[in-house]
Design a protein around this motif. Structure first.
Motif, PDB file in Angstrom:
ATOM      1  N   TRP A  84       1.057  -1.210   0.043  1.00 13.07           N
ATOM      2  CA  TRP A  84      -0.001  -0.032   0.071  1.00 13.07           C
ATOM      3  C   TRP A  84       0.818   1.214  -0.052  1.00 13.07           C
ATOM      4  CZ3 TRP A  84      -5.675   0.298   1.941  1.00 13.07           C
ATOM      5  CH2 TRP A  84      -6.204  -0.967   1.992  1.00 13.07           C
ATOM      6  N   GLU A  85       0.397   2.273  -0.619  1.00 10.81           N
ATOM      7  CA  GLU A  85       1.205   3.375  -0.751  1.00 10.81           C
ATOM      8  C   GLU A  85       0.598   4.498   0.161  1.00 10.81           C
ATOM      9  OE1 GLU A  85       2.776   6.907  -2.622  1.00 10.81           O
ATOM     10  OE2 GLU A  85       0.990   6.577  -3.340  1.00 10.81           O
TER      11      GLU A  85
ATOM     12  N   CYS B 243      12.762  -2.247  -2.188  1.00 13.64           N
ATOM     13  CA  CYS B 243      11.969  -0.973  -2.779  1.00 13.64           C
ATOM     14  C   CYS B 243      11.234  -0.653  -1.388  1.00 13.64           C
ATOM     15  CB  CYS B 243      11.058  -1.102  -3.851  1.00 13.64           C
ATOM     16  SG  CYS B 243      12.100  -1.416  -5.290  1.00 13.64           S
ATOM     17  N   MET B 244      11.594  -1.285  -0.242  1.00 15.04           N
ATOM     18  CA  MET B 244      10.777  -0.582   1.003  1.00 15.04           C
ATOM     19  C   MET B 244      11.448   0.724   1.512  1.00 15.04           C
ATOM     20  SD  MET B 244       9.744  -3.573   3.181  1.00 15.04           S
ATOM     21  CE  MET B 244       8.234  -4.818   2.779  1.00 15.04           C
ATOM     22  N   ALA B 245      12.914   0.801   1.174  1.00 15.98           N
ATOM     23  CA  ALA B 245      13.567   2.087   1.879  1.00 15.98           C
ATOM     24  C   ALA B 245      14.360   2.489   0.781  1.00 15.98           C
ATOM     25  CB  ALA B 245      14.449   1.539   3.165  1.00 15.98           C
ATOM     26  N   ARG B 246      15.063   3.596   1.003  1.00 13.84           N
ATOM     27  CA  ARG B 246      16.053   4.207  -0.057  1.00 13.84           C
ATOM     28  C   ARG B 246      17.547   4.089   0.528  1.00 13.84           C
ATOM     29  NH1 ARG B 246      13.155   9.476  -2.437  1.00 13.84           N
ATOM     30  NH2 ARG B 246      15.469  10.096  -1.957  1.00 13.84           N
ATOM     31  N   PRO B 247      18.451   3.861  -0.084  1.00 15.19           N
ATOM     32  CA  PRO B 247      19.747   3.822   0.386  1.00 15.19           C
ATOM     33  C   PRO B 247      20.359   5.264   0.400  1.00 15.19           C
ATOM     34  CG  PRO B 247      19.769   3.159  -2.112  1.00 15.19           C
ATOM     35  CD  PRO B 247      18.514   3.355  -1.573  1.00 15.19           C
TER      36      PRO B 247
ATOM     37  N   ILE C 102      16.532   2.138  -9.021  1.00 12.97           N
ATOM     38  CA  ILE C 102      15.518   2.503  -8.053  1.00 12.97           C
ATOM     39  C   ILE C 102      16.095   3.522  -6.906  1.00 12.97           C
ATOM     40  CG2 ILE C 102      14.093   0.342  -8.368  1.00 12.97           C
ATOM     41  CD1 ILE C 102      15.526  -0.607  -5.696  1.00 12.97           C
ATOM     42  N   THR C 103      17.322   3.911  -7.037  1.00  4.30           N
ATOM     43  CA  THR C 103      18.098   4.404  -5.957  1.00  4.30           C
ATOM     44  C   THR C 103      17.140   5.763  -5.478  1.00  4.30           C
ATOM     45  OG1 THR C 103      19.851   3.577  -7.128  1.00  4.30           O
ATOM     46  CG2 THR C 103      20.265   4.909  -5.210  1.00  4.30           C
ATOM     47  N   SER C 104      16.702   6.673  -6.567  1.00  2.00           N
ATOM     48  CA  SER C 104      16.214   7.958  -5.915  1.00  2.00           C
ATOM     49  C   SER C 104      14.723   8.122  -6.662  1.00  2.00           C
ATOM     50  CB  SER C 104      16.985   9.002  -6.328  1.00  2.00           C
ATOM     51  OG  SER C 104      17.262   9.104  -7.528  1.00  2.00           O
ATOM     52  N   LEU C 105      13.925   7.170  -6.392  1.00  2.00           N
ATOM     53  CA  LEU C 105      12.574   7.246  -6.900  1.00  2.00           C
ATOM     54  C   LEU C 105      11.740   7.826  -5.845  1.00  2.00           C
ATOM     55  CD1 LEU C 105      12.068   3.877  -9.283  1.00  2.00           C
ATOM     56  CD2 LEU C 105      12.254   6.080  -9.824  1.00  2.00           C
ATOM     57  N   PRO C 106      10.743   8.454  -6.332  1.00  2.00           N
ATOM     58  CA  PRO C 106       9.486   8.693  -5.280  1.00  2.00           C
ATOM     59  C   PRO C 106       8.930   7.433  -4.813  1.00  2.00           C
ATOM     60  CG  PRO C 106       9.400   9.891  -7.244  1.00  2.00           C
ATOM     61  CD  PRO C 106      10.350   9.141  -7.514  1.00  2.00           C
ATOM     62  N   GLU C 107       8.260   7.595  -3.600  1.00  2.00           N
ATOM     63  CA  GLU C 107       7.618   6.385  -2.969  1.00  2.00           C
ATOM     64  C   GLU C 107       6.705   5.720  -3.778  1.00  2.00           C
ATOM     65  OE1 GLU C 107       5.939   7.082   0.977  1.00  2.00           O
ATOM     66  OE2 GLU C 107       4.607   5.409   0.439  1.00  2.00           O
TER      67      GLU C 107
ATOM     68  N   LEU D 193       8.327   3.564  -6.395  1.00  2.00           N
ATOM     69  CA  LEU D 193       9.014   2.468  -5.523  1.00  2.00           C
ATOM     70  C   LEU D 193       7.753   1.301  -4.924  1.00  2.00           C
ATOM     71  CD1 LEU D 193      11.612   4.133  -2.974  1.00  2.00           C
ATOM     72  CD2 LEU D 193      12.067   2.539  -4.882  1.00  2.00           C
ATOM     73  N   THR D 194       6.661   1.898  -4.660  1.00  2.00           N
ATOM     74  CA  THR D 194       5.540   1.041  -4.357  1.00  2.00           C
ATOM     75  C   THR D 194       5.112   0.459  -5.421  1.00  2.00           C
ATOM     76  OG1 THR D 194       4.905   2.876  -2.541  1.00  2.00           O
ATOM     77  CG2 THR D 194       3.592   0.830  -2.912  1.00  2.00           C
TER      78      THR D 194
END
Ligand SMILES: Nc1ncnc2c1ncn2[C@@H]1O[C@H](COP(=O)(O)OP(=O)(O)OP(=O)(O)O)[C@@H](O)[C@H]1O
Ligand SMILES: [Mg+2]
Lengths: 378, 332, 241
Positions: free
Chosen positions: A280-281, C54-58, C84-89, C92-93
């Motif tokens: 979920w976002e 893709c749950m958190a960003r490095p 995927i390093t600096s994608l908006p949430e 990523l989701t």
């Protein structure tokens, strides 16, 4: 069905089921919220209805009333003014009116005494409003003693009781013949309480009023429209004050709602963490939270407004009776005419749902932005 | 100050909205200063989270702006009884100098918030926050505007005093107030009508062209704004007369009433919606070549143009229907 | 393929309690293979998996995904390489939803709703029709032999059943990569072996599997194509083939 619509439906579905899962907490929130909306709605509906009733009363009032002022106080006006005023161009009729108030020490009530030109009224007989009949416990054929200026009681027989349809206004009314009125109060001869003036063309009323002040500087003309205006603003003022007091209640509710929303239980927090970790976002959780808010505030709104409506129009504001009775001893047993005013409904909606949204937007966002990896570590 | 529940609702609502926008603006500035997408720093992650809050706040603000636009007019209508000489909302708004400017402020803020949300929507489709700077720069002017709106609202209502019966004499001698909206009313009808059909026609044509070719969005968005303004002026100057079938009733608010079949709602909805969608295309145009938005913006622009021309066309139909089928004829 | 290049993740940067949970890790996870992350507690396995998943960003470094069907989100070829390093949430989701399925150590099932709903939950925001979704979830539950518990509350299930529900949930969006964090920590050895049998099934189905574990049943399994060892946030030298 488009995926976007289906997404909304899916999330709405989940919102309903999670509200239901926490019914204890949500029902208590709903109850408090409904109560507040109920009170606000009752006040708003009640003032509106009073305004309407007052408007109905004034419908029969003369377009223009001329009073005499002496030293800034209202004083009986010489009837002789009537002929002079009748001569003003545009005036179609001038009628002297005789009326006043009578304080009844037995019941502690204030009656409005009006001299009627009703030819059916016998000498020493009166027609009374139902409020008078109720407080003095009299009915047709009974006698009502009224004290004259010297303190000796005069007996009046009750000839008629006004039907209670127009209860709110006629409740404290006592009608009697003009000569009885003059005798009872030993009214100065050649004077009347005020003069009712009517004009052929209502548009000319303002000019007529200006002319009257010019010719008789000791008089004060009052237009019906001004009277309406004054009533209106007095009613608004009263309900406005009450609403301001209520705003405090709303404020405390906001704090309550805020607390409920921010003080997410550990379980709820964990649940949102799980939702976020499984895909979920933030927007989805925000949507979930706003659906929950919409369901709660909409049901509270509907319940509160309908209860308020029933309370005012079908139960005669019985819960506020004690507060309102302070206005007058002759508290009328009235039934207000039910009216549905879309404007008021919208207004109530804004007054009730707006603060709730404002109170929950930040907590919802806080909940929605839980890191998705939080669930990996719980 | 008049203690009408409507007044209280408007003031509270406006206060809350201004507070929301102020908050959004504050974080907007922080985002402008500290944004660094390539960094995975905690500050950056926190700012990215804030963007969700800001867009939520702005959508509520837009919603309130829209609702309160109507609520304001209705409350003014309810209050007209309190002012001698006021026949409807128009009179109440005239009761002091803040009424009409406030209406204009509300309109501006509505358009502002709407455009911001359009830009925000486009930005959210891009994977590298392509419009983030533009978006938050756009937010900055909204802050003073909304504060101004609140202060005008407050000044307007606290400056309203009912013409009630006073101790010395009736109020009727407080003579006619000078009109502000009078200028619109006195606009000459013939050139006005020409301008009305001219801009509306030009907008529809340019919108159709843009919709088909994906080009010419700047002129279209300027024309949309022009149509909005000219149509509002025309509404006051002559369109209303057909609806009321009276030669001198110019009020743009009474058309919202049941006596006129609530015609005001479709009229304002189509006009405001069309104007907003049309103007939105222009605000998106400079960014149509941004890498991540290359595919998004042209599609969005065409959709907006489609919405705008359908709404404007609907408005045209309503207006023309009134003019053709009203038994009323304007003396030339 | 998942390429991890010099990836670091630090918490509380600039404060006294700054902590580098993952530092400069590089590795490659090949499609269709089973990769196992092993290492002592606190070595950064979970953190690395949240970065890959893709749950958190490095905090620094790059992660590139290719051939997992995420490209379509960006208007490119579905199997195109995506950094995927600096994608908006929201992106990523999007990737996470379509490409990854997660199995958590604590199962992380939502209590108070049924097994079936738990399985359907990840797909709600994707806008799949409710009926279609239900069918899909029931099929999955049948595959894992728990269809008869479909309407049960999750709180009442046994550990092994809970895990199978969690696995069914991980598969609801048909991901190409399955990430499992300590999947056998709460299972006895028989159930752990059963779990490895399921993993074999995933591999046969062409899925890429990444498991973090310090359970020998998992990392000594013959199914493993690659075992990566971590210590103090870094890869142990020579742990990469
Ligand atoms: N949000 C956070 N803030 C601060 N430190 C954190 C945070 N998340 C994780 N850590 C720290 O990072 C280190 C690595 O944690 P991680 O969960 O990745 O280890 P692990 O290898 O999965 O351990 P285990 O086998 O016990 O699950 C731990 O020391 C942990 O305390
Ligand atoms: Mg771990």
């Amino acid at each position: 069905m488009t995926p976007s619509l289906q997404r909304h439906l899916n999330i709405l579905d989940f919102a309903l089921s999670s509200l239901w899962r926490r019914k204890g907490k949500n029902l208590s929130l709903l109850a408090v919220y409904t109560l507040i909306i109920f009170i606000i709605a009752s006040i708003v509906f009640f003032t509106q209805a009073l305004k309407r009733e007052a408007g109905l009363v004034l419908q029969d009032a003369p377009d223009l009333v001329v009073q005499r002022m002496v030293a800034g106080r209202h004083d009986p006006i010489p009837v002789s003014y009537a002929t002079a005023i009748a001569a003003i161009r545009g005036v179609s009729e001038v009628t002297p009116r005789y009326w006043g108030y009578y304080y009844d020490p037995v019941t502690g009530a204030n009656f409005t005494l009006v001299a009627a030109d009703d030819p059916q009224l016998k000498p020493e007989a009166i027609a009374i409003g139902s409020g008078v009949a109720r407080t003095s416990r009299i009915s047709i054929g009974d006698f009502l003693p009224l004290k004259d200026l010297k303190g000796s009681p005069v007996l009046f027989s009750v000839q008629k009781i006004f039907p209670s349809a127009s209860e709110l206004v006629a409740a404290d009314l006592i009608q009697l013949r003009q000569e009885d009125f003059l005798r009872l109060f030993d009214f100065p001869s050649g004077r009347a309480t005020d003069l009712a003036v009517s004009a052929g063309n209502p548009a000319e009323l303002e000019t007529i009023a200006a002319k009257i002040v010019h010719d008789f500087p000791d008089t004060r003309p009052i237009l019906k429209s001004e009277m309406l205006r004054t009533y209106d603003s007095v009613f608004d003022w009263r309900s406005g004050l009450v609403l301001v007091v209520l705003a405090v209640a709303v404020l405390s509710f906001i704090i309550f709602a805020w607390d409920k929303a921010t003080g997410l239980s550990a379980e709820e927090k964990k649940e949102i963490g799980i939702l976020k970790s499984i895909g979920w976002e933030t927007t989805d959780v925000l949507l979930l939270k706003s659906f929950e808010g919409i369901v709660i505030s909409l049901s509270a709104f509907l319940a509160g407004v309908s209860l308020g409506y029933l309370h005012v129009f079908f139960f005669s504001v019985s819960l506020f009776e004690h507060a309102l009775k302070g206005w007058s001893v002759l508290y009328p047993e009235f039934k207000l005419t039910p009216v549905i005013d879309p404007y008021l409904i919208c207004l109530l909606f804004l007054l009730s749902v707006g603060p709730y949204i404002a109170a929950t937007v930040v907590p919802s966002w806080l909940a929605a932005t839980v890191d998705p990896d939080a669930a990996m570590r719980s | 100050m008049i203690m009408h529940p409507g007044v209280l609702a408007l003031i509270t609502g406006s206060l809350l909205t201004s507070a929301m926008i102020l908050y959004a603006g504050w974080y907007g500035v922080r985002i402008l200063r500290n944004w660094d997408l390539s960094s995975g720093s905690e500050l950056q992650l926190a700012l990215e989270k804030r963007t969700y809050l800001i867009s939520t706040l702005l959508s509520y603000a837009l919603g309130f702006e829209l609702v309160s636009l109507f609520l304001f007019v209705f409350t003014a209508d309810r209050l007209h009884l309190l002012f001698s000489g006021a026949m409807c909302a128009a009179g109440t708004l005239n009761a002091n100098g803040f009424g009409y400017p406030l209406l204009i402020l509300k309109l501006v803020n509505f358009l502002f918030a709407g455009i911001w949300l359009i830009v925000n929507h486009a930005d959210n489709q891009g994977y590298d926050y392509p419009l983030i700077r533009f978006k938050y720069l756009l937010l900055v002017p909204l802050v003073p505007w909304s504060l101004l709106e609140f202060s005008y609202l407050f000044a307007y209502f606290s400056g309203l005093h009912a013409d009630v019966i006073t101790s010395c004499c009736g109020s009727l001698f407080s003579l006619e107030r000078p009109g502000i909206a009078g200028d619109l009313v006195s606009l000459p009808v013939k050139p006005m009508r020409l301008a009305f059909f001219g801009t509306l026609g030009a907008t529809l044509a340019s919108g159709l062209f843009s919709w088909r070719s994906g080009k010419g969005f700047y002129p279209f968005s300027i024309l949309s704004l022009a149509t909005l303004l000219v149509s509002l002026a025309s509404l006051v100057s002559f369109l209303c007369l057909y609806i009321y079938q009276l030669p001198s009733h110019h009020c743009p608010f009474c058309i919202l009433q049941g006596e006129y079949h609530y015609l005001g709602y479709p009229i304002y909805a189509t006009l405001l919606g069309g104007g907003l969608a049309g103007m939105g295309t222009g605000f998106l145009h400079p960014w149509r070549r941004r890498g991540s938005l290359q595919l998004v913006i042209p599609k969005l622009q065409r959709r907006l143009a489609g919405v705008a021309i359908s709404l404007f066309a609907l408005f045209l139909v309503i207006a023309a229907y009134q003019m053709v089928f009203s038994p009323f004829r304007l003396g030339e | 393929m998942i390429e991890v290049i010099e990836v670091s993740k630090s918490f509380n940067v600039g404060k006294v309690n700054q902590f580098d949970a993952v530092s400069r890790v590089s590795c490659r996870i090949m499609p269709g293979e089973l990769t196992i992350l092993k290492g002592p507690s606190g070595s950064g396995k979970t953190t690395l998996m949240t970065l890959i998943g893709c749950m958190a960003r490095p905090s620094s470094g790059r992660i590139v995904l290719s051939g997992i069907g995420a490209g379509s989100l960006f208007g490119q070829d579905p199997d195109a390489a995506i950094e995927i390093t600096s994608l908006p949430e929201r992106f990523l989701t999007g990737i996470r939803r379509s490409a990854f399925g997660f199995i958590f150590q604590q199962f992380n099932l939502v209590r108070g709703i049924s097994v079936l709903e738990n399985v359907m939950l990840p797909a709600y925001p994707t806008g799949v029709n409710h009926k279609v979704l239900r069918e899909r979830a029931l099929t999955l539950l049948e595959t894992f032999n728990i269809a008869r518990h479909a309407q049960a509350q999750v709180g009442l299930l046994s550990g092994g059943e809970m895990q199978r529900v969690a696995i069914a949930r991980a598969l609801i969006n048909d991901p190409s990569v399955i990430i499992a964090d300590e999947p056998t920590a709460h299972l006895d050895s028989r159930l752990s072996r059963e779990f490895m049998a399921l993993v074999e099934g995933f591999k046969k189905g062409g899925k890429t599997v990444l498991i973090a574990s310090h359970d020998p049943i998992v990392y000594d399994s013959s199914l493993a194509d690659q075992v990566v060892e971590m210590r103090d946030g870094a890869l142990v030298d020579g742990s990469l083939p």
